[in-house]
Write an enzyme that holds these catalytic residues in place. Sequence first.
Site, short mmCIF file in Angstrom:
data_model
loop_
_atom_site.label_atom_id
_atom_site.label_comp_id
_atom_site.label_asym_id
_atom_site.label_seq_id
_atom_site.Cartn_x
_atom_site.Cartn_y
_atom_site.Cartn_z
N ASN A 82 1.03 -1.43 0.07
CA ASN A 82 0.17 0.00 0.13
C ASN A 82 0.88 1.11 -0.27
O ASN A 82 2.25 1.04 0.30
CB ASN A 82 -1.06 -0.13 1.41
CG ASN A 82 0.00 0.05 2.03
OD1 ASN A 82 0.40 1.01 3.36
ND2 ASN A 82 -0.41 -1.60 2.87
N ARG A 83 0.33 2.74 -0.07
CA ARG A 83 1.22 3.46 -0.17
C ARG A 83 1.56 4.16 0.71
O ARG A 83 2.18 5.77 0.76
CB ARG A 83 0.02 4.66 -1.02
CG ARG A 83 0.17 3.85 -2.85
CD ARG A 83 -1.52 4.14 -3.29
NE ARG A 83 -0.95 5.82 -3.47
CZ ARG A 83 -1.87 6.99 -3.86
NH1 ARG A 83 -2.57 6.35 -4.59
NH2 ARG A 83 -1.58 8.03 -4.27
#
Length: 244
Positions: free
Chosen positions: A34-35
């Site tokens: 994820n970011r």
Amino acid sequence: LGAEPASRPLAGRRVVVSAGGTREPIDPVRFLGNRSSGKQGAAIARAAIAAGADVTFVAAHIDVAPPDGADVVRVDSALELRDAMLAHVPAADVVVMAAAVADFRPSELQPSKIKKRDDMADPVITLVRNPDILVELVQRRNAGTDGTPSDQLIVGFAAETGDGGGTALEYGLAKLARKGCELLVLNEVGADESGAERVFGQDHNSALILARDGSEPERAAGSKDEVAGAVVRRIARALGTDHR
Ligand code: CTP
Ligand code: CA
């Protein structure tokens, strides 16, 4: 700096901060990620250290350096993060779950690299739910069976967008109740009106600090360091050490 003595409201307190995004293995070379950059968690760890705390920084994947002066524990997947938290949290006075924990992981880890072949159907990755670490930490503290202090303060994070079903604040309050933690730092995420990304990987932030005791939500805006300072001051207030 000025003549004021440094204010160290967390002197002598043990704080465990998790940060960054977990990586859920697919095969030996691939993962679902994820970011999360880990910037906000690192800023909270730095602010806690500056406030005098002994900090354990449990880092999933981060794009920033871990804070100087923290004990750093590196993890990869949500299951590894859970193990690290279960090992370190019972000795903590304060826990901050700033990590972006993957909600799901591939149901099986392929032992060798997935290859593509023309005679093969496209692979399908099946996901299973990861444990909710924050909920488990609250439950373990409340059960009092693993030596965790019953007055341990647990802080969650939430990234919410408003939608047809409710506002970000309503979702944040519902999440705070569901998780059972004392404080929840609520960020609004997603693109803003101009289409620019907010929060993820950015240096600036605007958050609402929600408290389970029903006290007024507190707005914390500015750089991630300023937001971290506000979170640490709010933690000190909850501990009753803010005038030290
Ligand atoms: N969290 C956790 N373990 C998980 C998922 C989330 O400990 N498996 C923690 C996060 O570190 C954060 C808080 O729970 O402190 C809220 O995370 P969030 O993803 O907003 O909540 P979810 O319960 O996963 O709900 P959602 O469906 O909105 O993602
Ligand atoms: Ca989630």
